[in-house]
Design an enzyme around this catalytic site. Structure first.
Site, PDB file in Angstrom:
ATOM      1  N   LYS A 280       0.805  -1.175   0.017  1.00  0.00           N
ATOM      2  CA  LYS A 280       0.046   0.013   0.112  1.00  0.00           C
ATOM      3  C   LYS A 280       0.757   1.317   0.046  1.00  0.00           C
ATOM      4  O   LYS A 280       0.461   2.118  -0.630  1.00  0.00           O
ATOM      5  CB  LYS A 280      -0.759   0.015   1.289  1.00  0.00           C
ATOM      6  CG  LYS A 280      -2.201  -1.102   1.038  1.00  0.00           C
ATOM      7  CD  LYS A 280      -3.059  -0.957   2.310  1.00  0.00           C
ATOM      8  CE  LYS A 280      -4.059  -1.641   2.219  1.00  0.00           C
ATOM      9  NZ  LYS A 280      -4.119  -3.350   1.909  1.00  0.00           N
TER      10      LYS A 280
ATOM     11  N   GLU B 269      -3.893   7.104   8.300  1.00  0.00           N
ATOM     12  CA  GLU B 269      -4.497   8.064   7.375  1.00  0.00           C
ATOM     13  C   GLU B 269      -5.829   8.481   8.262  1.00  0.00           C
ATOM     14  O   GLU B 269      -6.230   7.756   8.852  1.00  0.00           O
ATOM     15  CB  GLU B 269      -4.725   7.360   6.034  1.00  0.00           C
ATOM     16  CG  GLU B 269      -5.541   6.131   6.255  1.00  0.00           C
ATOM     17  CD  GLU B 269      -5.755   5.363   4.739  1.00  0.00           C
ATOM     18  OE1 GLU B 269      -5.140   5.733   3.944  1.00  0.00           O
ATOM     19  OE2 GLU B 269      -6.789   4.639   4.585  1.00  0.00           O
TER      20      GLU B 269
ATOM     21  N   HIS C  68     -14.485  -6.874   6.749  1.00  0.00           N
ATOM     22  CA  HIS C  68     -13.701  -6.304   6.144  1.00  0.00           C
ATOM     23  C   HIS C  68     -13.528  -7.108   4.792  1.00  0.00           C
ATOM     24  O   HIS C  68     -12.755  -7.186   3.790  1.00  0.00           O
ATOM     25  CB  HIS C  68     -12.338  -5.971   6.211  1.00  0.00           C
ATOM     26  CG  HIS C  68     -12.246  -4.959   7.571  1.00  0.00           C
ATOM     27  ND1 HIS C  68     -12.604  -3.614   7.409  1.00  0.00           N
ATOM     28  CD2 HIS C  68     -11.965  -4.980   8.906  1.00  0.00           C
ATOM     29  CE1 HIS C  68     -12.328  -2.980   8.427  1.00  0.00           C
ATOM     30  NE2 HIS C  68     -12.328  -3.731   9.374  1.00  0.00           N
TER      31      HIS C  68
ATOM     32  N   ARG D   7      -4.977  -8.672 -10.193  1.00  0.00           N
ATOM     33  CA  ARG D   7      -5.588  -9.990 -10.618  1.00  0.00           C
ATOM     34  C   ARG D   7      -6.727  -9.570 -10.947  1.00  0.00           C
ATOM     35  O   ARG D   7      -7.776  -8.793 -10.968  1.00  0.00           O
ATOM     36  CB  ARG D   7      -5.506 -11.062  -9.354  1.00  0.00           C
ATOM     37  CG  ARG D   7      -6.081 -10.378  -8.235  1.00  0.00           C
ATOM     38  CD  ARG D   7      -6.223 -11.353  -7.206  1.00  0.00           C
ATOM     39  NE  ARG D   7      -6.445 -10.731  -5.670  1.00  0.00           N
ATOM     40  CZ  ARG D   7      -7.832 -10.362  -5.237  1.00  0.00           C
ATOM     41  NH1 ARG D   7      -8.846 -10.557  -6.096  1.00  0.00           N
ATOM     42  NH2 ARG D   7      -7.856  -9.792  -4.194  1.00  0.00           N
TER      43      ARG D   7
END
Length: 482
Positions: free
Chosen positions: A115, A199, A234, A291
């Protein structure tokens, strides 16, 4: 490309093989000993057992899979999703062996697999980012300083993370030290990499992803969005295309941003750029999945494009046969991931035998699965049994068809998420389109499904009683005696 090895199992292996067969390409299946009788093994032209049930002794053995491919004169390897699909080293080894990897180059996989590296790569391409820092943090004092600058609540995320692991929401300053330590520890345990970043926490986000295709001739297009906000832990459970909240203007901007993300890493093949959309319709880059996505069928339904076919054609060096202007959204599609999980017990895995397994059929209904009646659900892999997809001319039609398809789906022997899918489709928040990634947290409880079961049972009892009373009122004429 005359022969493809599918380095995967279950529904995605079968799905890839069906497109390959349609294209006149022979297929090779690999399987673990527990998957010996799986449909993907029977469907393939050739099949090779590569090890025991645990994935690290079978489906993750990249070198062994490449050796099988070379022995059988395979031209290309399709990784599906999961397992080795986002393994840059495997992609590189496949290419070095003279076999085509049906996916992006190792560089793109490596960059977008982190990330932090992804954020660093795309920042020169004018991609909207969530406020925060794009560097690894281990110093708690520095983390506290950053958190105070961007304001609470904040989100601590593992750089190499996925599936919610190494992720912590921090509401107030006094909790940051403990949550930092937990996030780092979990990231090390799950990914072998303790790098985390901070963040701003977007309070009511929607999870919107854009499908992209890029060929080796400099052409990159997007195939619109998928709404993936209904999640548990999630992990996505219900997806749809298109999103019910995007305007044409926002859709175009997100699509253009996704194309720029793909170009930033010289992407090749099919990929997905994920964004968060806040309550004010501002969108922020989240990550790129290098992918095919589990939920790719909903995009296929609304565009008429076979994404696996495009992957294969791009890998063969072909140019995309359509432009951005050629692509149009037609209708609406929903997907429910049917997991072997018990929604009444916190979605715990439900392992057992499929005593009854009959998938629904009909116009507008598609089922991608990899199981048959009588098979056991193994404990070694992801518990997804199938993907139930419905398509209609409108969102309302697709939802109604999904409800009908769920009712027609017969599965006995294990618990599944079919009842949860019914709950979602019946809920006013979902029907109205006014929901976000907190849908499950806000609205779902086992009691809600049990209450539905109770109402349905009461209705069935009343219908049965009415029928009984009606039958009692029928005049029965006695037979004549001779």
């Amino acid at each position: 490309m005359k022969k493809i090895l599918v380095a995967n199992r279950g529904e995605i292996a079968l799905r890839v093989m069906r497109t390959a067969k349609k294209m006149g390409i022979k297929t090779v299946a690999v399987y673990s000993d527990v998957d010996r009788n799986s449909p993907h093994v029977a469907f393939a032209d050739e099949a090779v057992c590569i090890g025991e049930a645990p994935s690290n002794q079978s489906y993750l053995l990249g070198d062994k899979i490449i050796e099988v491919a070379k022995t059988l004169s395979v031209d290309g390897i399709h990784p599906g999703y999961g397992f080795l699909s986002e393994n840059a080293a495997f992609s590189e080894k496949v290419a070095a062996s003279g076999i085509t990897f049906i996916g992006p180059k190792a560089h793109a996989i490596e960059v977008m697999g982190s990330k932090l590296a992804a954020k660093d790569t795309v920042k020169a391409y004018d991609i909207p980012m969530v406020p925060g820092i794009d560097e690894a943090v281990t110093d708690v004092a520095y983390a506290e300083k950053v958190a105070n600058e961007i304001g609470y609540p904040i989100l601590i995320k593992a750089s190499a993370g996925g599936g919610g692991k190494g992720m912590r929401v921090v509401e107030k300053a006094e909790d940051i030290r403990e949550q930092m330590e937990r996030a780092i520890s979990e990231a090390v345990s799950a990914f072998g990499d303790g790098s985390v970043f901070i963040e701003k926490y977007v309070g009511s986000p929607r999870h919107i992803e854009i499908q992209v295709l890029a060929d080796s001739h400099g052409n990159t297009v997007h195939l619109f969005e998928r709404e993936c906000s209904v999640q548990r832990r999630h992990q996505k459970v219900v997806e749809e295309a298109p999103s019910s909240v995007l305007t044409d203007e926002i859709r175009a901007k997100m699509g253009e941003a996704a194309v720029r993300v793909a170009k930033s890493c010289d992407y090749l093949g099919a990929g997905t750029v994920e964004f968060l959309l806040d309550e004010n319709k501002n969108f922020y880059f989240l990550e790129m999945n290098t992918r095919l996505q589990v939920e790719h069928p909903v995009t296929e339904m609304i565009t008429g494009i076979d994404l696996v076919e495009q992957q294969i054609r791009i890998a063969r060096g072909e140019k995309l046969s359509f432009s951005q202007e050629d692509l149009k959204i037609k209708g609406h599609a929903l997907e429910l991931r049917v997991y072997a999980e018990d929604p009444l017990s916190d979605f715990m895995p439900s392992i057992g035998t499929l005593e009854v397994y009959r998938a629904p059929e009909g116009e507008g209904i598609r089922v991608d699965d990899g199981f048959e009646e009588g098979m056991e659900i193994p404990i070694y892999y992801d518990p997804m049994i199938s993907k139930l997809i419905t398509y209609g001319n409108s969102r309302e039609e697709a939802i109604e068809l999904m409800k009908q398809a769920i009712n027609k789906y017969q599965i006995k022997g294990i618990e599944t998420t079919l009842s949860f899918g019914q709950f979602v489709c019946d809920h006013e928040a979902f029907i109205s389109g006014n929901f976000d990634t907190h849908f499950v947290k806000k609205y779902y409880s086992p009691e809600a499904i049990e209450a539905t079961y109770k109402v349905e049972a009461e209705i069935a009892a009343k219908v049965a009683l009415q029928q009984y009373l009606k039958e009692q009122q029928i005049l029965k004429v006695p037979s004549s005696e001779f």
